[in-house]
Scaffold this motif. Structure first.
Motif, PDB file in Angstrom:
ATOM      1  N   GLY A  11      61.032  41.011  25.197  1.00  0.00           N
ATOM      2  CA  GLY A  11      61.487  42.078  24.205  1.00  0.00           C
ATOM      3  C   GLY A  11      62.956  41.981  24.080  1.00  0.00           C
ATOM      4  N   VAL A  12      63.437  42.679  22.964  1.00  0.00           N
ATOM      5  CA  VAL A  12      64.647  42.730  22.696  1.00  0.00           C
ATOM      6  C   VAL A  12      64.687  44.125  21.994  1.00  0.00           C
ATOM      7  N   ALA A  13      65.825  44.678  22.282  1.00  0.00           N
ATOM      8  CA  ALA A  13      66.300  46.282  21.756  1.00  0.00           C
ATOM      9  C   ALA A  13      67.693  46.226  21.650  1.00  0.00           C
ATOM     10  N   PHE A  14      67.739  46.968  20.505  1.00  0.00           N
ATOM     11  CA  PHE A  14      69.430  47.410  20.208  1.00  0.00           C
ATOM     12  C   PHE A  14      69.360  48.661  19.394  1.00  0.00           C
ATOM     13  N   GLY A  15      70.582  49.164  19.513  1.00  0.00           N
ATOM     14  CA  GLY A  15      70.749  50.718  18.863  1.00  0.00           C
ATOM     15  C   GLY A  15      72.312  51.102  18.518  1.00  0.00           C
ATOM     16  N   GLY A  16      72.176  52.185  17.746  1.00  0.00           N
ATOM     17  CA  GLY A  16      73.674  52.577  17.281  1.00  0.00           C
ATOM     18  C   GLY A  16      73.633  53.947  16.963  1.00  0.00           C
ATOM     19  N   GLY A  17      74.817  54.395  16.962  1.00  0.00           N
ATOM     20  CA  GLY A  17      75.017  55.808  16.486  1.00  0.00           C
ATOM     21  C   GLY A  17      76.284  56.358  16.020  1.00  0.00           C
ATOM     22  N   ASP A  18      76.623  57.520  15.669  1.00  0.00           N
ATOM     23  CA  ASP A  18      77.482  58.125  15.038  1.00  0.00           C
ATOM     24  C   ASP A  18      77.979  59.236  15.679  1.00  0.00           C
ATOM     25  N   ASP A  43      87.341  63.444  12.608  1.00  0.00           N
ATOM     26  CA  ASP A  43      86.956  61.789  13.088  1.00  0.00           C
ATOM     27  C   ASP A  43      85.787  61.515  13.522  1.00  0.00           C
ATOM     28  N   SER A  44      85.516  60.162  13.326  1.00  0.00           N
ATOM     29  CA  SER A  44      83.999  59.750  13.455  1.00  0.00           C
ATOM     30  C   SER A  44      84.119  58.730  14.370  1.00  0.00           C
ATOM     31  N   TYR A  45      83.001  58.432  15.312  1.00  0.00           N
ATOM     32  CA  TYR A  45      83.040  57.380  16.202  1.00  0.00           C
ATOM     33  C   TYR A  45      81.760  56.620  16.057  1.00  0.00           C
ATOM     34  N   PRO A  46      81.888  55.293  15.612  1.00  0.00           N
ATOM     35  CA  PRO A  46      80.604  54.687  15.693  1.00  0.00           C
ATOM     36  C   PRO A  46      80.144  54.149  16.899  1.00  0.00           C
ATOM     37  N   GLU A  47      79.083  54.349  17.569  1.00  0.00           N
ATOM     38  CA  GLU A  47      78.759  54.194  18.879  1.00  0.00           C
ATOM     39  C   GLU A  47      77.707  53.043  18.771  1.00  0.00           C
ATOM     40  N   ASP A  48      78.309  52.132  19.507  1.00  0.00           N
ATOM     41  CA  ASP A  48      77.486  50.912  19.692  1.00  0.00           C
ATOM     42  C   ASP A  48      76.589  51.229  21.094  1.00  0.00           C
ATOM     43  N   LEU A  49      75.301  51.059  20.851  1.00  0.00           N
ATOM     44  CA  LEU A  49      74.561  51.652  22.003  1.00  0.00           C
ATOM     45  C   LEU A  49      74.090  50.320  22.853  1.00  0.00           C
ATOM     46  N   GLY A  50      74.739  49.113  22.423  1.00  0.00           N
ATOM     47  CA  GLY A  50      74.284  47.917  23.119  1.00  0.00           C
ATOM     48  C   GLY A  50      72.932  47.170  22.615  1.00  0.00           C
ATOM     49  N   TRP A  51      72.741  46.264  23.357  1.00  0.00           N
ATOM     50  CA  TRP A  51      71.638  45.496  22.996  1.00  0.00           C
ATOM     51  C   TRP A  51      71.230  44.852  24.407  1.00  0.00           C
ATOM     52  N   GLU A  95      65.579  42.530  33.641  1.00  0.00           N
ATOM     53  CA  GLU A  95      66.214  43.231  32.114  1.00  0.00           C
ATOM     54  C   GLU A  95      67.595  42.880  32.205  1.00  0.00           C
ATOM     55  N   PHE A  96      68.117  42.536  31.044  1.00  0.00           N
ATOM     56  CA  PHE A  96      69.518  41.744  30.791  1.00  0.00           C
ATOM     57  C   PHE A  96      70.007  42.632  29.732  1.00  0.00           C
ATOM     58  N   ILE A  97      71.358  43.351  29.998  1.00  0.00           N
ATOM     59  CA  ILE A  97      72.024  43.799  29.036  1.00  0.00           C
ATOM     60  C   ILE A  97      73.293  43.234  28.687  1.00  0.00           C
ATOM     61  N   PRO A  98      73.181  42.067  27.879  1.00  0.00           N
ATOM     62  CA  PRO A  98      74.653  41.501  27.579  1.00  0.00           C
ATOM     63  C   PRO A  98      75.649  42.394  27.242  1.00  0.00           C
ATOM     64  N   ASN A  99      75.315  43.345  26.000  1.00  0.00           N
ATOM     65  CA  ASN A  99      76.491  44.017  25.654  1.00  0.00           C
ATOM     66  C   ASN A  99      75.811  45.688  25.953  1.00  0.00           C
ATOM     67  N   PRO A 100      76.477  46.123  26.901  1.00  0.00           N
ATOM     68  CA  PRO A 100      76.228  47.665  27.395  1.00  0.00           C
ATOM     69  C   PRO A 100      76.853  48.516  26.236  1.00  0.00           C
ATOM     70  N   THR A 101      76.221  49.858  26.395  1.00  0.00           N
ATOM     71  CA  THR A 101      76.606  50.761  25.565  1.00  0.00           C
ATOM     72  C   THR A 101      78.003  50.970  25.570  1.00  0.00           C
ATOM     73  N   GLY A 102      78.556  51.278  24.387  1.00  0.00           N
ATOM     74  CA  GLY A 102      80.187  51.460  24.446  1.00  0.00           C
ATOM     75  C   GLY A 102      80.672  52.970  24.648  1.00  0.00           C
ATOM     76  N   VAL A 103      79.618  53.646  25.147  1.00  0.00           N
ATOM     77  CA  VAL A 103      80.276  55.061  25.404  1.00  0.00           C
ATOM     78  C   VAL A 103      81.291  55.096  26.740  1.00  0.00           C
ATOM     79  N   HIS A 104      81.373  53.968  27.526  1.00  0.00           N
ATOM     80  CA  HIS A 104      82.528  54.183  28.530  1.00  0.00           C
ATOM     81  C   HIS A 104      83.735  53.721  27.952  1.00  0.00           C
ATOM     82  N   ARG A 105      83.693  52.874  27.248  1.00  0.00           N
ATOM     83  CA  ARG A 105      85.078  52.290  26.356  1.00  0.00           C
ATOM     84  C   ARG A 105      85.404  53.199  25.395  1.00  0.00           C
ATOM     85  N   THR A 155      74.300  61.262  15.547  1.00  0.00           N
ATOM     86  CA  THR A 155      73.144  60.826  14.948  1.00  0.00           C
ATOM     87  C   THR A 155      72.842  59.402  15.850  1.00  0.00           C
ATOM     88  N   SER A 156      71.801  58.898  16.116  1.00  0.00           N
ATOM     89  CA  SER A 156      71.653  57.596  16.711  1.00  0.00           C
ATOM     90  C   SER A 156      70.090  57.098  16.258  1.00  0.00           C
TER      91      SER A 156
END
Lengths: 122, 174
Positions: free
Chosen positions: B92-99, B119-127, B144-154, B75-76
């Motif tokens: 504009g600003v945008a952020f998101g998350g998933g599981d 197991d469940s992985y909370p997924e930070d999609l960044g902002w 476009e600036f993405i100070p906090n990229p998606t955590g999928v690589h981590r 889910t996201s």
């Protein structure tokens, strides 16, 4: 003049509002949901299942068992665009059927997804 | 007449200078009931029991000494707000998350549960935020600036560093 302004505002709001939905299905038609079809353990054979449902999405051989895996995927999306607010959702649902056959090709166990997609008789 | 024209002009300005809010929700496959772990017993539960409770898995595969079932749910959601003055600027600003939830079950050759992991992985999609010249096709006027990229690589790196689930650990939970 007042009616003209009202009409103008109404048209503006309507013109800037949109709603759309879409959906698609990919995979094997879910004939396993047909009320006319029944599968019986120790009786139904691999040939019966192939004849009724057609080729499966996946065949797996696991230690003297053969598994037929049927998958139907349904994607649906809904979008709502208002003047300053937009909302959208995108859902993917599956209807699966899995059949386990013993080494003699007799049905040992089968299972269907708890939630079914709408059966469309083809 | 002058009043009406002023009103129309104000309305046009309002239309040209808008703030948009956008909400997005995605989901894939059905939820895995978190209480399923209470009914799984290594050495006792069979693949047939699992099929009755959960239905067919998302994936099935062959192993050297048995086979596995994998159930998966994703889910996201995202949120975006964009203010713009048409043809001039936008911000504009945008952020998101998933599981991502996964239930992995290993069965032996007889179809008896050997071990499992839920197991469940909370997924930070960044902002991030965006600023730019709205009507310009020139990409240099769009930032476009993405100070906090998606955590999928981590998440991928963490997954590789994670120890493989041991039989004792799943048995101990029972």
């Amino acid at each position: 003049m007042r009616w003209f302004i009202t009409l103008f505002m109404l048209i503006s709001v309507c013109a800037l509002t949109a709603c759309s939905g879409s959906g698609r299905r990919v995979g094997i038609p879910n004939r396993w949901r047909s009320p006319d079809i029944q599968f019986t353990t120790n009786k139904t054979t691999e040939e019966d299942v192939l004849r009724i449902l057609g080729p499966p999405s996946q065949i797996v051989a696991i230690h003297q068992r053969t598994v037929y895996f049927y998958v139907l995927e349904e994607t649906s999306s809904l979008r709502l665009g208002l003047l300053i607010f937009a909302w959208s959702s995108f859902d993917v649902e599956y209807d699966r059927a899995i059949f386990f056959f013993d080494k003699n090709g007799r049905l040992e166990k089968y299972a269907l997804s708890p939630k079914s997609l709408v059966y469309e008789d083809d | 007449m002058k009043r009406s024209l002023t009103f129309l002009l104000a309305l046009s300005m309002m239309g040209a200078s808008t703030a948009c809010v956008r909400v997005v929700n995605n989901s894939q496959d059905r939820m895995i009931p978190p209480e399923i772990g209470q009914s799984l017993r290594s050495g006792r539960t069979t693949y047939s029991d699992v099929l009755v409770r959960l239905g067919p898995p998302s994936d099935i595969g062959n192993l050297a000494e048995g086979f596995f079932f994998r159930y998966r749910n994703t889910t996201s959601s995202g949120f975006q707000i964009l203010a713009r003055l048409h043809i001039l600027v936008k911000f504009g600003v945008a952020f998101g998350g998933g599981d991502i939830s996964t239930l992995l079950l290993y069965f032996d050759q007889d179809g008896v549960l050997d071990r499992w992991i839920l197991d469940s992985y909370p997924e930070d999609l960044g902002w991030g935020y965006v600023a730019g010249h709205f009507g310009s096709p020139n990409p240099h006027l769009h930032f476009e600036f993405i100070p906090n990229p998606t955590g999928v690589h981590r998440w991928g790196m963490n997954l590789l560093e994670r120890p493989f689930p041991q039989k004792q650990s799943s048995s101990a939970e029972n």
